[in-house]
Design an enzyme around this catalytic site. Structure first.
Site, PDB file in Angstrom:
ATOM      1  CG  ASN A 116       2.427  17.178  -4.041  1.00  0.00           C
ATOM      2  OD1 ASN A 116       2.957  17.313  -2.937  1.00  0.00           O
ATOM      3  ND2 ASN A 116       1.163  16.788  -4.172  1.00  0.00           N
ATOM      4  CB  ILE A 176       5.098  20.284  -0.990  1.00  0.00           C
ATOM      5  CG1 ILE A 176       4.441  20.377  -2.390  1.00  0.00           C
ATOM      6  CG2 ILE A 176       5.500  21.658  -0.466  1.00  0.00           C
ATOM      7  CD1 ILE A 176       5.321  20.869  -3.501  1.00  0.00           C
ATOM      8  CG  ASN A 188      -2.902  16.443   5.553  1.00  0.00           C
ATOM      9  OD1 ASN A 188      -3.087  15.253   5.275  1.00  0.00           O
ATOM     10  ND2 ASN A 188      -2.001  17.191   4.938  1.00  0.00           N
ATOM     11  CB  CYS A 202       0.435  14.507   4.248  1.00  0.00           C
ATOM     12  SG  CYS A 202       1.756  15.109   3.175  1.00  0.00           S
ATOM     13  CE  LYS A 231      -7.023  16.385   1.166  1.00  0.00           C
ATOM     14  NZ  LYS A 231      -6.464  17.663   0.692  1.00  0.00           N
ATOM     15  CB  ILE A 269      -9.061  10.425  -2.063  1.00  0.00           C
ATOM     16  CG1 ILE A 269      -8.889  10.850  -3.517  1.00  0.00           C
ATOM     17  CG2 ILE A 269     -10.112   9.360  -1.946  1.00  0.00           C
ATOM     18  CD1 ILE A 269      -8.435   9.750  -4.477  1.00  0.00           C
ATOM     19  CG  ASN A 270      -4.119  13.846   1.098  1.00  0.00           C
ATOM     20  OD1 ASN A 270      -3.529  14.365   0.145  1.00  0.00           O
ATOM     21  ND2 ASN A 270      -3.893  14.205   2.344  1.00  0.00           N
ATOM     22  N   GLY A 327      -8.708  20.915  -6.220  1.00  0.00           N
ATOM     23  CA  GLY A 327      -7.313  20.871  -5.779  1.00  0.00           C
ATOM     24  C   GLY A 327      -6.359  21.239  -6.895  1.00  0.00           C
TER      25      GLY A 327
END
Lengths: 277, 261
Positions: A65, A67, A123, A126, A159, A185-186, A253
């Site tokens: 993704n 986003i 976060n 990202c 995170k 994990i992210n 998730g």
């Protein structure tokens, strides 16, 4: 019961940021009160439009993704989304936050400090926004966590990205900066091609589970603060593997997209096994 | 394909869709399908085999069960029909599905109305559900790209010339479902003729409930502050005048005026 910072969770199963909206969207499909905690979509100081299409790409065992942290911004979140969520559930709400620079993180944290929330998840990992991932650098990580820590008495979770040479080094710097827990994990930075375009994004789903397990394993026994495991968790068996690797709690998730009831099924499975935390 | 699900059948509105978990290794994500029609305990979807998901779906046998979430999304708004006013439906390819359900409800609600449906397809074989619309008493106008059925050419051209000849005062609104390029043309034609137009968009979906923000479409944020966009002009700096809305939750049916194509 499991304790993450000052948050007492009735069970160790949370829903991961970005996969459960602002929580409200799922109220007809999921009994929110049963969840250990709800982690909201990442909130930034100002609203973010997010990235243009294409934003998603399907793989046999996961997805990519990009986003771009589309969200309504802190003000609208606090006036519209959060009050509605708190009205419909008593489950602890942890707000995921991000910023373009250190000062934005601490500004958001400062404003959130007065709010009726259970905690903050930073976060800093990202892969889908401009600039580099903060959690790739231990000094940057330390500095941003430290400045947020100064602004909030809420439980602080950080995170992390798996895309680093030494995850333990990064996790330790969050701990020494005052974080109450790390979640890992992210998504894993990845790339896909669509209609001839090269799209950068983050890989998630069952295909990253074993990367996540390894990262949790590499970190958990060397930290005093708890580790929250995330990465491709689809069922109770996956959850138990994360506990075995050292996680004290987990987040579902991408699994929420396939079946929003996965977290509840895991919670039911854990109570069936009479597991205590 | 017909599903036995009294709950979905009872609560569905035209334009809504379901997310089907096809449940094989190659199809990780759910697939969205418009609800095509309902009966007391059952509902139908219409699909064309285009990829691995629909390929797997085509292998399912009668009696198999599938995990489905639905009904989802906002459907078509019902026209407030005055006597002598007719809604025009424009369907492209499998877009006939969601509009058929709408047609079914229009006829239930307004028995005397004589609506029209335009169906566009590549060829005769892909003109679907024509008989179903005829059974409902719709006037059906067909065009195919190869001319194997109806008039040769694009359905948008046929609609355009129809609107030139008909009395626009008798058109209540245009409702359209089909490929994005077609919807863009239809909305241009509607704007030119000053007719309300509602489009049902298709987009790759992940969650179907508005949590992932994967299926977004660009929309005008505030009509009042952006006269250039209202006028259909391309502006250099779109700045804060647009936002991404999720097709699954804010749509899939949008007022064509709100879409930035």
């Amino acid at each position: 019961m499991v304790k993450i910072g000052q948050i007492k969770l009735k069970n160790p199963v949370m829903v991961a940021s970005g996969t459960f909206g602002y929580g409200i969207e799922c109220k007809d499909l999921v009994d929110l009160d049963k969840l250990g905690a709800i982690i909201t979509k990442t909130i930034t100081l100002k609203p973010r439009l997010g990235n243009p299409q294409p934003r998603t790409f399907e793989l046999p065992y996961g997805m990519i993704n990009t986003i771009g942290l589309q969200n309504v911004g802190l003000e609208k979140f606090l006036t519209e989304k959060l009050p509605e969520l708190i009205k419909i559930t008593k489950t602890p709400v942890i707000v995921s936050i991000a910023g373009e620079k250190e000062s934005e993180y601490s500004e958001v944290a400062k404003i959130l400090d007065k709010e009726n929330i259970a905690g903050i998840e930073m976060n800093i990992s990202c892969p889908n926004v401009k600039g580099s991932i903060i959690s790739k650098c231990k000094t940057d990580t330390y500095n941003v966590v430290k400045s947020v820590r100064k602004k909030t008495k809420h439980t602080l979770i950080v995170k992390l990205s798996p895309d680093v040479t030494d995850i333990l080094e990064i996790a330790k710097s969050t701990e020494s900066a005052g974080a109450d827990a790390v979640s890992l994990i992210n998504t894993v930075p990845a790339l896909f091609y669509k209609n001839g375009n090269t799209i950068l994004g983050g890989l998630s789903g069952p295909c990253i589970k074993h990367i996540a397990l390894r990262k949790v394993y590499e970190v958990a026994k060397f930290l005093k603060i708890p580790v929250i495991g995330i990465g491709g968790i689809m069922n109770i068996e996956d959850t138990l593997e994360f506990f075995k690797a050292g996680a004290k709690a987990i987040q579902v998730g991408t699994g929420n997209f396939i079946d929003p009831k996965i977290p509840i099924k895991i919670i039911n499975g854990l109570s069936f096994k009479k597991m205590s935390f | 394909m017909t599903f036995n699900s009294p709950k979905i059948a009872e609560s569905s509105k035209p334009g809504q869709f379901v997310m089907v978990n096809i449940g094989t290794a190659t199809t990780f994500l759910r697939r969205p399908f418009s609800i095509c029609k309902t009966n007391k305990k059952t509902f139908d979807i219409l699909y064309k085999v285009v990829g691995c998901g629909t390929e797997e779906l085509s292998k399912k046998k009668s009696g198999d069960s599938l995990n489905i979430i639905g009904p989802l999304g906002n459907g078509y708004k019902f026209p407030i029909l005055e006597i002598n006013k007719t809604p025009i439906l424009v369907a492209g390819g499998t877009g006939v599905a969601s509009l058929l359900f709408f047609a079914q409800k229009i006829k239930e609600k307004y028995k005397s109305v004589k609506p029209i449906v335009f169906i566009g397809a590549k060829n005769k074989k892909e003109v679907l559900l024509k008989n179903e619309y005829e059974k409902l008493g719709f006037k059906v106008i067909v065009s195919t790209e190869d001319g194997s059925m109806g008039k040769k050419g694009l359905i948008s051209n046929l609609l355009s010339s129809y609107l030139e000849e008909c009395c626009l005062k008798q058109v209540s609104a245009i409702y359209s479902c089909g490929p994005k390029a077609m919807l863009k043309e239809i909305s241009k034609i509607a704007k030119k003729n000053n007719v309300d137009c509602f489009v049902s968009l298709e987009e790759y979906m992940v969650c179907g409930i508005g949590t992932c923000m994967g299926c977004v479409t660009k929309t005008i944020k505030n009509l009042k502050t952006c006269p250039e966009l209202v006028a259909g002009l391309k502006i250099k700096n779109e700045g804060n005048n647009y936002e991404y809305k999720s097709v699954c939750k804010d749509g899939p049916v949008f007022d064509a005026k709100d879409i930035i194509w």
